[in-house]
Design an enzyme around this catalytic site. Structure first.
Site, PDB file in Angstrom:
ATOM      1  N   ASN A   9      -1.174 -12.960 -18.755  1.00  0.00           N
ATOM      2  CA  ASN A   9      -0.797 -14.320 -19.136  1.00  0.00           C
ATOM      3  C   ASN A   9      -1.421 -15.351 -18.202  1.00  0.00           C
ATOM      4  OD1 ASN A   9       1.093 -16.130 -20.780  1.00  0.00           O
ATOM      5  ND2 ASN A   9       1.616 -16.672 -18.687  1.00  0.00           N
ATOM      6  N   SER A  34       3.102 -22.087  -8.425  1.00  0.00           N
ATOM      7  CA  SER A  34       4.443 -21.683  -8.010  1.00  0.00           C
ATOM      8  C   SER A  34       4.545 -21.588  -6.498  1.00  0.00           C
ATOM      9  CB  SER A  34       4.770 -20.317  -8.633  1.00  0.00           C
ATOM     10  OG  SER A  34       5.897 -19.727  -8.031  1.00  0.00           O
ATOM     11  N   TYR A  59       3.730 -11.691  -9.433  1.00  0.00           N
ATOM     12  CA  TYR A  59       3.724 -12.987 -10.113  1.00  0.00           C
ATOM     13  C   TYR A  59       3.041 -14.030  -9.232  1.00  0.00           C
ATOM     14  CZ  TYR A  59       5.466 -17.385 -12.060  1.00  0.00           C
ATOM     15  OH  TYR A  59       5.550 -18.648 -12.588  1.00  0.00           O
ATOM     16  N   LYS A  63      -0.606 -16.141  -9.783  1.00  0.00           N
ATOM     17  CA  LYS A  63      -0.739 -17.597  -9.685  1.00  0.00           C
ATOM     18  C   LYS A  63      -1.796 -17.975  -8.654  1.00  0.00           C
ATOM     19  CE  LYS A  63       2.439 -19.273 -12.551  1.00  0.00           C
ATOM     20  NZ  LYS A  63       2.109 -20.225 -13.639  1.00  0.00           N
ATOM     21  N   LEU A 110      18.441 -17.700 -12.049  1.00  0.00           N
ATOM     22  CA  LEU A 110      19.827 -17.906 -11.631  1.00  0.00           C
ATOM     23  C   LEU A 110      20.601 -18.852 -12.548  1.00  0.00           C
ATOM     24  CD1 LEU A 110      22.189 -17.664  -9.638  1.00  0.00           C
ATOM     25  CD2 LEU A 110      21.074 -19.440  -8.239  1.00  0.00           C
ATOM     26  N   ILE A 127      24.816 -11.824  -7.422  1.00  0.00           N
ATOM     27  CA  ILE A 127      23.982 -12.507  -6.434  1.00  0.00           C
ATOM     28  C   ILE A 127      23.213 -11.439  -5.674  1.00  0.00           C
ATOM     29  CG2 ILE A 127      23.993 -13.924  -4.350  1.00  0.00           C
ATOM     30  CD1 ILE A 127      26.499 -15.296  -5.427  1.00  0.00           C
ATOM     31  N   GLY A 204      10.699  -8.249  -3.447  1.00  0.00           N
ATOM     32  CA  GLY A 204       9.845  -9.419  -3.623  1.00  0.00           C
ATOM     33  C   GLY A 204      10.514 -10.738  -3.320  1.00  0.00           C
TER      34      GLY A 204
END
Length: 246
Positions: A9, A34, A59, A63, A110, A127, A204
């Site tokens: 992507n 990001s 991820y 980026k 979240l 959490i 991560g």
């Protein structure tokens, strides 16, 4: 984690888009990057000059690869006008309650999970990590209202009209907020209880991450204007009044 999807992507998708833009002689782009490109940095707040080491996050690496690609592109062709916006943690919804976040399946982020719990769609919030080196043991992030983020895009687009090359900006509030602080603020702002349990850390995730956004203020004239209370109330208005689930 879904590394193949991230690379397909973010990297392949961006290459395809840039090739099409080049053919059409469209050379103005805002890239959604990001804060994950910074990796596990110990010193806060994060400036655009911090070393980029997303060592444990595919991820973030995807980026960063796109950022490198864009840097090479403007060197080869200075006619491009590109803004690379490093988002921190966008949350909230449009104040009308008509536009918001409704992910398919189980939310990964979240705020949509938290609001699902508050609305009674899920039993409790997990959490991830209660033993980080933070004041309450939960991870700290820079939660920015999505409408402030929208205004950051508009400011960047105006800036690009008169500035070629690649320009990188952090978009965040400049304040770190723990997961527990966000949960408590949501309960206070909405009057809804959010039951939670503390689970193990996720691979991560970093302990803390928040922005130094002074560059965006100095060059774009942009800064966040909405409060944490605005974030919580707008999210709840969307969830309780505006969202229609299929």
């Amino acid at each position: 984690m879904q590394p193949l999807d991230y690379y397909a992507n973010n990297v392949t998708g961006t290459l395809t888009l840039l090739a099409a833009m080049d053919v059409a002689s469209v050379k103005t782009l805002i890239f959604s990057s990001s804060a994950t490109v910074y990796g596990n940095v110990q010193t806060m707040p994060l400036t655009e000059a911090h070393e980029l080491l997303p060592a444990t996050n595919p991820y973030g690496r995807s980026k960063l690869m796109v950022e490198w690609l864009l840097a090479d592109l403007v060197v080869a062709n200075p006619a491009w006008h590109i803004a690379c916006l490093r988002y921190f943690n966008p949350v909230g919804a449009h104040e009308s309650g008509l536009i918001g976040e409704a992910p398919c399946g189980v939310p990964n982020n979240l705020m949509p999970y938290l609001s699902d719990v508050a609305f009674g769609l899920r039993e409790s919030l997990t959490i991830f990590g209660g033993d980080y080196p933070t004041p309450d043991g939960t991870g700290m992030r820079d939660y920015i209202h999505v409408m402030d983020l929208v205004e950051g895009h508009v400011a960047a687009l105006k800036y690009l009209k008169n500035h070629s090359g690649l320009h990188t900006f952090n978009l965040g509030t400049g304040r770190g907020l723990s997961v527990l602080e966000l949960v408590r603020a949501f309960e206070t702002s909405t009057g809804q209880a959010v039951p939670f349990v503390i689970g193990p850390r996720r691979v991560g995730d970093v302990a803390a991450c928040w922005a130094d956004a002074t560059s965006a203020y100095a060059l774009l004239g942009w800064h966040t204007q909405r409060t944490l209370e605005d974030i919580c109330r707008d999210t709840w208005r969307w969830v309780s009044e505006g969202r229609v689930d299929e």
